[in-house]
Design a protein around this motif. Structure first.
Motif, PDB file in Angstrom:
ATOM      1  N   GLU A  14      -1.533   5.965 -13.630  1.00 14.57           N
ATOM      2  CA  GLU A  14      -2.700   6.934 -15.102  1.00 14.57           C
ATOM      3  C   GLU A  14      -1.609   6.960 -16.096  1.00 14.57           C
ATOM      4  OE1 GLU A  14      -5.636   9.939 -14.496  1.00 14.57           O
ATOM      5  OE2 GLU A  14      -5.842   7.761 -13.417  1.00 14.57           O
ATOM      6  N   GLY A  15      -0.962   5.804 -16.464  1.00 18.13           N
ATOM      7  CA  GLY A  15      -0.450   6.110 -17.748  1.00 18.13           C
ATOM      8  C   GLY A  15       0.782   5.679 -17.309  1.00 18.13           C
ATOM      9  N   GLU A  16       1.403   6.577 -16.585  1.00 15.96           N
ATOM     10  CA  GLU A  16       2.403   6.952 -16.578  1.00 15.96           C
ATOM     11  C   GLU A  16       3.236   6.781 -15.611  1.00 15.96           C
ATOM     12  OE1 GLU A  16       4.934  11.888 -15.490  1.00 15.96           O
ATOM     13  OE2 GLU A  16       2.411  11.604 -15.932  1.00 15.96           O
ATOM     14  N   GLU A  17       5.089   6.473 -15.559  1.00 11.71           N
ATOM     15  CA  GLU A  17       5.526   5.789 -14.583  1.00 11.71           C
ATOM     16  C   GLU A  17       6.437   6.961 -13.893  1.00 11.71           C
ATOM     17  OE1 GLU A  17       9.369   3.035 -14.790  1.00 11.71           O
ATOM     18  OE2 GLU A  17       8.723   3.238 -16.700  1.00 11.71           O
ATOM     19  N   ILE A  18       5.847   6.294 -12.054  1.00  9.03           N
ATOM     20  CA  ILE A  18       5.814   7.788 -11.521  1.00  9.03           C
ATOM     21  C   ILE A  18       7.627   6.352 -10.588  1.00  9.03           C
ATOM     22  CG2 ILE A  18       4.292   8.553 -11.421  1.00  9.03           C
ATOM     23  CD1 ILE A  18       3.385   6.037  -8.337  1.00  9.03           C
ATOM     24  N   THR A  19       8.481   5.491 -10.873  1.00  9.20           N
ATOM     25  CA  THR A  19       8.807   4.885 -10.570  1.00  9.20           C
ATOM     26  C   THR A  19      10.358   5.514  -9.908  1.00  9.20           C
ATOM     27  OG1 THR A  19       8.204   2.469 -11.549  1.00  9.20           O
ATOM     28  CG2 THR A  19      10.192   2.972 -10.157  1.00  9.20           C
ATOM     29  N   LEU A  39       1.181  -1.196   0.270  1.00  6.04           N
ATOM     30  CA  LEU A  39       0.062  -0.044  -0.179  1.00  6.04           C
ATOM     31  C   LEU A  39       0.820   0.618   0.186  1.00  6.04           C
ATOM     32  CD1 LEU A  39      -3.216   0.276   0.610  1.00  6.04           C
ATOM     33  CD2 LEU A  39      -2.252   1.255   2.074  1.00  6.04           C
ATOM     34  N   ASN A  40       2.058   1.146   0.839  1.00 14.24           N
ATOM     35  CA  ASN A  40       3.039   2.637   0.893  1.00 14.24           C
ATOM     36  C   ASN A  40       3.532   2.420  -0.233  1.00 14.24           C
ATOM     37  OD1 ASN A  40       2.398   3.016   3.415  1.00 14.24           O
ATOM     38  ND2 ASN A  40       3.984   1.910   4.749  1.00 14.24           N
ATOM     39  N   GLY A  65       2.900   5.804  -3.109  1.00 12.78           N
ATOM     40  CA  GLY A  65       4.938   6.404  -2.898  1.00 12.78           C
ATOM     41  C   GLY A  65       5.306   7.134  -1.875  1.00 12.78           C
ATOM     42  N   LEU A  66       4.358   6.316  -0.571  1.00 12.37           N
ATOM     43  CA  LEU A  66       5.013   6.414   0.408  1.00 12.37           C
ATOM     44  C   LEU A  66       6.389   6.424   1.220  1.00 12.37           C
ATOM     45  CD1 LEU A  66       2.646   6.519   3.031  1.00 12.37           C
ATOM     46  CD2 LEU A  66       3.275   8.710   1.803  1.00 12.37           C
ATOM     47  N   LYS A  78       8.656  15.516  -6.955  1.00 12.06           N
ATOM     48  CA  LYS A  78       7.322  14.908  -7.998  1.00 12.06           C
ATOM     49  C   LYS A  78       6.520  14.783  -7.267  1.00 12.06           C
ATOM     50  CE  LYS A  78       6.500  14.156 -13.372  1.00 12.06           C
ATOM     51  NZ  LYS A  78       7.604  14.288 -14.144  1.00 12.06           N
ATOM     52  N   MET A  79       6.626  13.615  -6.599  1.00 19.81           N
ATOM     53  CA  MET A  79       6.366  12.338  -5.684  1.00 19.81           C
ATOM     54  C   MET A  79       4.846  12.995  -5.011  1.00 19.81           C
ATOM     55  SD  MET A  79       5.427   9.399  -5.969  1.00 19.81           S
ATOM     56  CE  MET A  79       6.287   8.111  -6.378  1.00 19.81           C
ATOM     57  N   ALA A  80       6.339  14.136  -4.307  1.00 15.26           N
ATOM     58  CA  ALA A  80       4.647  14.572  -3.079  1.00 15.26           C
ATOM     59  C   ALA A  80       3.599  15.603  -3.401  1.00 15.26           C
ATOM     60  CB  ALA A  80       5.652  15.340  -2.146  1.00 15.26           C
TER      61      ALA A  80
END
Length: 224
Positions: A65-70, A48-49, A53-54, A76-78
């Motif tokens: 939403e289709g965009e890689e956030i890794t 879950l974390n 993005g925690l 940007k994550m905040a």
């Protein structure tokens, strides 16, 4: 939300190494009402974390939403968490010097909603969650069940795309657990927000449309 070959290892390459998640491959569609289940230590809260993005994965790809956030920066994550993800914690995490009204409106203020919209949205959620008479009280003046409903209102107030709830009924009795879950289900259906729980509460599991079971960091069951 999509996770491809996600791994999470704590204390890697040390005697304390713990493989918390192993090769997680999951897709969550918009509007899902899903629970991550499993015994304590199964990896559900870790997963879950990472979804929210925690925490970050040791390896793998995560798409929102289709965009890689890794590889997002912390800044940007905040911003993503603030704008698009609502969190409901077991410990409520309300701001005790703010009234119920101010707690509900807190994220909307950070996002610079206008005052009229904040007030209208606050009253709308207070009605749905049956906390209209508590708006001018401080968190310390209301019960645990009421505080959890305030936390739910705050989490959904800015209309995020995803709600993450970690053991939201753990500190509630059966009556308040049932009431809270029914209200969350109503919000899920009315506003089409995706809701993902981490829980082993029987009532949460019964009400969920999808249950993903983890054991020792591995998905062993995924049922609708």
């Amino acid at each position: 939300m999509k996770l491809n070959h996600v791994y999470k290892t704590f204390y890697p390459d040390t005697p304390k190494e713990v493989k918390a998640l192993t090769d997680i491959n999951l897709t969550f569609e918009k509007g899902e009402f899903t629970t991550l289940s499993g015994e304590s230590g199964s990896g559900k809260t870790t997963l879950l974390n990472i979804i929210g993005g925690l925490d970050s994965a040791t390896s793998g790809e995560i798409f929102f939403e289709g965009e890689e956030i890794t590889a997002y920066s912390e800044e940007k994550m905040a911003k993503l968490r603030l704008q698009d993800i609502g969190f409901i914690f077991q410990a409520y995490n309300l701001i005790h010097v703010l009234t119920v009204r101010e707690n509900i409106g807190f994220i909307m203020k950070l996002l610079k909603f206008d005052e009229k919209e904040i007030e209208e949205r606050t009253l709308e959620l207070a009605s749905i969650l049956q906390i209209e008479k508590l708006l001018d009280k401080l968190p310390g003046e209301i019960s645990g069940g009421q505080q959890q409903r305030v936390a739910v209102a705050r989490a959904v107030a800015s209309r995020p795309k995803l709600i993450l709830a970690d053991e939201p009924t753990a500190n509630l009795d059966s009556k308040n657990s049932e009431r809270l879950m029914n209200m969350l289900r109503t919000l899920n259906e009315k506003e089409h927000v995706t809701v993902i729980f981490a829980s082993h509460d029987k009532y949460v599991l019964e009400l969920s449309k999808r249950v993903i079971v983890l054991d020792d960091g591995v998905v062993i069951e995924d049922r609708c």
